[in-house]
Design a protein around this motif. Structure first.
Motif, PDB file in Angstrom:
ATOM      1  N   PRO A  17       0.679  -1.109   0.035  1.00  0.00           N
ATOM      2  CA  PRO A  17      -0.124  -0.100  -0.055  1.00  0.00           C
ATOM      3  C   PRO A  17       0.790   1.105  -0.163  1.00  0.00           C
ATOM      4  O   PRO A  17       2.012   1.306   0.460  1.00  0.00           O
ATOM      5  CB  PRO A  17      -0.810  -0.040   1.246  1.00  0.00           C
ATOM      6  CG  PRO A  17      -0.704  -1.651   1.400  1.00  0.00           C
ATOM      7  CD  PRO A  17       0.600  -2.184   0.948  1.00  0.00           C
ATOM      8  N   VAL A  18       0.256   2.248  -0.666  1.00  0.00           N
ATOM      9  CA  VAL A  18       0.865   3.595  -0.789  1.00  0.00           C
ATOM     10  C   VAL A  18      -0.139   4.686  -0.164  1.00  0.00           C
ATOM     11  O   VAL A  18      -1.291   4.651  -0.430  1.00  0.00           O
ATOM     12  CB  VAL A  18       1.182   3.939  -1.993  1.00  0.00           C
ATOM     13  CG1 VAL A  18       1.849   5.549  -2.215  1.00  0.00           C
ATOM     14  CG2 VAL A  18       2.119   3.033  -2.704  1.00  0.00           C
ATOM     15  N   ASP A  23      -1.462   7.243   3.304  1.00  0.00           N
ATOM     16  CA  ASP A  23      -1.414   7.631   4.765  1.00  0.00           C
ATOM     17  C   ASP A  23      -1.304   6.375   5.684  1.00  0.00           C
ATOM     18  O   ASP A  23      -2.044   5.529   5.603  1.00  0.00           O
ATOM     19  CB  ASP A  23      -2.862   8.335   5.025  1.00  0.00           C
ATOM     20  CG  ASP A  23      -2.766   9.004   6.197  1.00  0.00           C
ATOM     21  OD1 ASP A  23      -3.914   9.662   6.787  1.00  0.00           O
ATOM     22  OD2 ASP A  23      -1.957   8.931   7.206  1.00  0.00           O
ATOM     23  N   LYS A  24      -0.039   6.350   6.576  1.00  0.00           N
ATOM     24  CA  LYS A  24       0.135   5.163   7.395  1.00  0.00           C
ATOM     25  C   LYS A  24      -0.821   5.226   8.620  1.00  0.00           C
ATOM     26  O   LYS A  24      -1.091   4.109   9.011  1.00  0.00           O
ATOM     27  CB  LYS A  24       1.580   5.473   7.719  1.00  0.00           C
ATOM     28  CG  LYS A  24       2.617   5.226   6.795  1.00  0.00           C
ATOM     29  CD  LYS A  24       3.907   5.105   7.292  1.00  0.00           C
ATOM     30  CE  LYS A  24       4.970   4.966   6.329  1.00  0.00           C
ATOM     31  NZ  LYS A  24       6.296   4.550   6.758  1.00  0.00           N
ATOM     32  N   ARG A  50      -4.129   4.648   9.104  1.00  0.00           N
ATOM     33  CA  ARG A  50      -5.383   3.917   8.057  1.00  0.00           C
ATOM     34  C   ARG A  50      -6.712   4.363   9.126  1.00  0.00           C
ATOM     35  O   ARG A  50      -6.782   3.932  10.448  1.00  0.00           O
ATOM     36  CB  ARG A  50      -5.277   2.579   7.849  1.00  0.00           C
ATOM     37  CG  ARG A  50      -6.217   1.829   7.054  1.00  0.00           C
ATOM     38  CD  ARG A  50      -6.174   0.450   6.802  1.00  0.00           C
ATOM     39  NE  ARG A  50      -4.879   0.048   5.895  1.00  0.00           N
ATOM     40  CZ  ARG A  50      -4.732   0.195   4.554  1.00  0.00           C
ATOM     41  NH1 ARG A  50      -6.110   0.317   3.880  1.00  0.00           N
ATOM     42  NH2 ARG A  50      -3.770  -0.309   3.913  1.00  0.00           N
ATOM     43  N   VAL A  76       0.863   0.004   5.347  1.00  0.00           N
ATOM     44  CA  VAL A  76       1.329   1.247   4.260  1.00  0.00           C
ATOM     45  C   VAL A  76       2.907   1.160   4.439  1.00  0.00           C
ATOM     46  O   VAL A  76       3.422   1.568   5.504  1.00  0.00           O
ATOM     47  CB  VAL A  76       0.674   2.166   4.662  1.00  0.00           C
ATOM     48  CG1 VAL A  76       1.223   3.528   3.508  1.00  0.00           C
ATOM     49  CG2 VAL A  76      -0.787   2.224   4.645  1.00  0.00           C
ATOM     50  N   LYS A  77       3.546   0.765   3.405  1.00  0.00           N
ATOM     51  CA  LYS A  77       5.037   0.936   3.297  1.00  0.00           C
ATOM     52  C   LYS A  77       5.534   2.144   2.648  1.00  0.00           C
ATOM     53  O   LYS A  77       6.594   2.475   2.751  1.00  0.00           O
ATOM     54  CB  LYS A  77       5.487  -0.307   2.364  1.00  0.00           C
ATOM     55  CG  LYS A  77       5.504  -1.581   3.407  1.00  0.00           C
ATOM     56  CD  LYS A  77       6.128  -3.073   2.983  1.00  0.00           C
ATOM     57  CE  LYS A  77       6.187  -4.000   3.748  1.00  0.00           C
ATOM     58  NZ  LYS A  77       6.928  -4.949   3.317  1.00  0.00           N
ATOM     59  N   ASN A  78       4.949   2.485   1.567  1.00  0.00           N
ATOM     60  CA  ASN A  78       5.325   3.788   0.566  1.00  0.00           C
ATOM     61  C   ASN A  78       6.750   3.299  -0.012  1.00  0.00           C
ATOM     62  O   ASN A  78       7.754   4.364   0.184  1.00  0.00           O
ATOM     63  CB  ASN A  78       5.216   5.085   1.450  1.00  0.00           C
ATOM     64  CG  ASN A  78       3.902   5.480   1.836  1.00  0.00           C
ATOM     65  OD1 ASN A  78       3.261   5.203   1.045  1.00  0.00           O
ATOM     66  ND2 ASN A  78       3.830   6.146   3.145  1.00  0.00           N
ATOM     67  N   CYS A 127       6.560   9.687  -0.822  1.00  0.00           N
ATOM     68  CA  CYS A 127       5.323  10.053  -0.517  1.00  0.00           C
ATOM     69  C   CYS A 127       5.210  11.251   0.799  1.00  0.00           C
ATOM     70  O   CYS A 127       5.650  10.974   1.757  1.00  0.00           O
ATOM     71  CB  CYS A 127       4.482   8.813   0.321  1.00  0.00           C
ATOM     72  SG  CYS A 127       2.913   9.062   0.837  1.00  0.00           S
ATOM     73  N   ILE A 131      -5.388   6.065   0.917  1.00  0.00           N
ATOM     74  CA  ILE A 131      -4.280   4.919   0.676  1.00  0.00           C
ATOM     75  C   ILE A 131      -4.844   4.103  -0.795  1.00  0.00           C
ATOM     76  O   ILE A 131      -6.114   3.971  -0.823  1.00  0.00           O
ATOM     77  CB  ILE A 131      -4.390   4.075   1.990  1.00  0.00           C
ATOM     78  CG1 ILE A 131      -4.260   4.702   3.205  1.00  0.00           C
ATOM     79  CG2 ILE A 131      -3.594   2.806   1.532  1.00  0.00           C
ATOM     80  CD1 ILE A 131      -4.517   3.803   4.283  1.00  0.00           C
ATOM     81  N   ASP A 137      -4.623   0.608  -1.970  1.00  0.00           N
ATOM     82  CA  ASP A 137      -3.951  -0.690  -1.712  1.00  0.00           C
ATOM     83  C   ASP A 137      -3.880  -1.549  -2.815  1.00  0.00           C
ATOM     84  O   ASP A 137      -4.613  -1.250  -4.278  1.00  0.00           O
ATOM     85  CB  ASP A 137      -5.054  -1.435  -0.820  1.00  0.00           C
ATOM     86  CG  ASP A 137      -5.159  -0.784   0.301  1.00  0.00           C
ATOM     87  OD1 ASP A 137      -6.089  -0.068   0.807  1.00  0.00           O
ATOM     88  OD2 ASP A 137      -4.242  -1.046   1.426  1.00  0.00           O
TER      89      ASP A 137
END
Length: 549
Positions: A8-9, A11-12, A14, A30-32, A58, A82, A84
């Protein structure tokens, strides 16, 4: 490029939970990852976010854009910001991303004009033709530059000969030729102009992205100036050949060389045995040697049966002796107002093309300093000697030269050979390059240093640290270069003139450039003006980006 995300990219933090009805499983963290972030940015760009920056970072701006896409394109009531892998947000944007990439992979074309008509040319064809044209014009520029360098080298050799670097007798021959015919003086202005314009053409063609409009204009100019230089050089060569064939060189080399050796020896003896001032010693030795030479000449006339009277012979020997002594003493008697007058007139006769960016005042100050150095004093002394000897026929007819005539003669002699001297070569090189060099200094060093505080100050408060940092990295260098290149040449002229006035001719072009750059660095007013210009441009562009979001 693979069109799928590894993680996922966005907002960490969620805010959404899996929807059991839709079959969604547990969300991944979320890893970005940089590659994923870049792909999401491309997806948003394909879906209408035209001003989004394509990067691997990001930030708050990207999260805001994701939420906007989710709300407007998908109707999310609570957009989580986000994307996914394989889920609704990604699937919704994938089709246009695929279309954009497919379109980008088509054969690119350029629009070009040929004979007034516009047509499209494939990149490969355009690049092949551009390469051939570049080779053709570069070959022409190299030919003109090489030929002009040959002219300059030949004329430099003439000047070296006039300065007796090839022996006294060769110097006398060159001086005689110059006296008989002004057209035998090297045509410095046209041949140096030809070299300069050919060099400019070569520099334009050698750029990684040539500006063909500028090249076409410079090609025409360089060709015109080259042809002028060719005509001037041909005239110069023909004048030398014609004058040499007409002049009767009754210099009697062996005899003249012998007297020159006697003069040098006598000067050295007077200094060594009598402790005499070198200027005085040279004057006495020159006068004595000339008396012997002139007497021998009169006696030879008598033996040859020519009409020689005691009165006429005595008058000629006396005059020859007086002029030789005056020429020998000239080196230690010139200075003050005379030196300043000569400096100003020599400065006024320097080739306009090479020194047009310098003020007459600065050139005069520079020449005054040059003439106070050892090499400058030697040039003045030799020129004065030649000038004095030039006026022998005038005095023999009963009229002595006035101050203006003498000064003009010295100036003419100096102007004929000074361009070959080290000081003038350095200044010419500095003058040809200081605008481009200074623009590079401003764009790469001075402006970036001055902007450090601005990027961290007011702009950050208005637009956020991430946005400003990204903007500075992406757009800063181009803004710096545009500002530096947009400055009018007159902005740099004042600094160049100050650097010139601080020089006495012993400094290299590189040292003069460093002196100029240091003056710009210390000028707080200049730094402030440049900073304001950059800040104004940056804020205008940041506002546009902010509105686009």
């Amino acid at each position: 490029m693979a069109l799928n995300l590894s993680a996922p990219v966005g907002d960490k933090n969620r805010i959404t939970k899996p929807d059991a009805k839709s079959g969604e499983g547990k969300f991944k963290p979320v890893k970005n990852a940089p590659a994923d972030v870049e792909l999401v940015r491309l997806m948003l760009k394909a879906n209408g976010f035209a001003n989004i920056a394509i990067s691997k970072k990001c930030d708050a701006g990207l999260i805001k854009d994701i939420r906007s896409f989710q709300k407007n394109a998908l109707g999310f009531k609570k957009p989580d910001g986000i994307v996914d892998p394989g889920m609704r947000t990604w699937k919704a944007g994938l089709a246009k991303l695929q279309a954009m990439i497919a379109n980008d992979q088509k054969v690119a074309v350029y629009e070009v004009k040929e004979e007034g008509k516009t047509k499209q040319v494939e990149v490969r064809e355009f690049e092949a033709k551009e390469k051939a044209l570049k080779h053709e014009i570069l070959s022409k520029a190299n030919m003109m530059l090489g030929q002009a360098e040959t002219w300059v080298d030949f004329c430099n050799d003439v000047e070296k000969t006039r300065q007796a670097e090839d022996g006294m007798m060769m110097a006398i021959a060159e001086f005689t030729m110059s006296t008989l015919n002004d057209d035998t003086d090297p045509p410095w202005t046209p041949i140096l102009n030809a070299r300069s314009e050919a060099g400019s053409l070569k520099a334009l063609v050698n750029r990684s992205k040539p500006d063909w409009a500028k090249i076409q204009k410079q090609d025409a100019k360089a060709t015109r100036v080259y042809n002028t230089g060719q005509k001037a050089f041909d005239k110069f060569i023909k004048a030398r050949i014609g004058t040499a064939s007409k002049a009767v060189f009754t210099l009697e080399v062996v005899r003249e060389t012998s007297f020159t050796v006697i003069e040098v020896y006598a000067t050295a003896r007077l200094v060594a045995t009598k402790g005499m001032n070198p200027v005085k010693a040279h004057a006495i030795a020159a006068a004595g040697t000339e008396a012997m030479k002139s007497s021998a000449g009169q006696y030879g006339e008598y033996l040859a049966g020519n009409k020689v009277t005691w009165e006429g012979a005595a008058k000629k020997v006396a005059l020859d002796t007086m002029f030789a002594g005056a020429a020998g003493a000239a080196g230690g008697k010139l200075g003050g107002a005379f030196l300043k007058g000569v400096a100003g007139k020599v400065a006024a006769q320097l080739p306009g093309k090479m020194f047009q960016t310098f003020s007459q005042k600065s050139l005069t100050v520079f020449m005054e300093k040059v003439f106070t150095t050892t090499i400058g004093q030697e040039m003045i002394k030799n020129a004065a000697k030649e000038a004095i000897m030039l006026f022998k026929p005038l005095v023999e007819k009963g009229r002595a030269p006035n101050q203006k005539e003498f000064t003009d003669a010295v100036v003419k002699i100096l102007s004929g050979g000074i361009m070959a001297s080290g000081p003038m070569k350095s200044v010419s090189q500095f003058g040809s390059n200081y605008v481009a060099n200074s623009q590079g200094f401003l764009a790469q060093k001075l402006i970036p240093r001055a902007m450090d505080s601005v990027w961290k100050g007011d702009l950050v408060k208005k637009y956020g640290a991430d946005a400003v940092e990204e903007f500075a990295k992406k757009h800063g260098p181009k803004i710096y270069a545009d500002i530096a290149e947009g400055l009018q040449d007159k902005v740099f002229v004042a600094y160049a003139n100050k650097a010139l006035e601080s020089s006495d001719g012993t400094q290299s072009a590189k040292v003069l450039q460093k002196t100029m750059e240091e003056a710009m660095r210390k000028d707080a007013k200049l730094r402030k003006e440049l900073t304001d210009m950059v800040e104004k441009q940056a804020e205008a562009k940041l506002k546009k980006l902010e509105k686009a979001k």
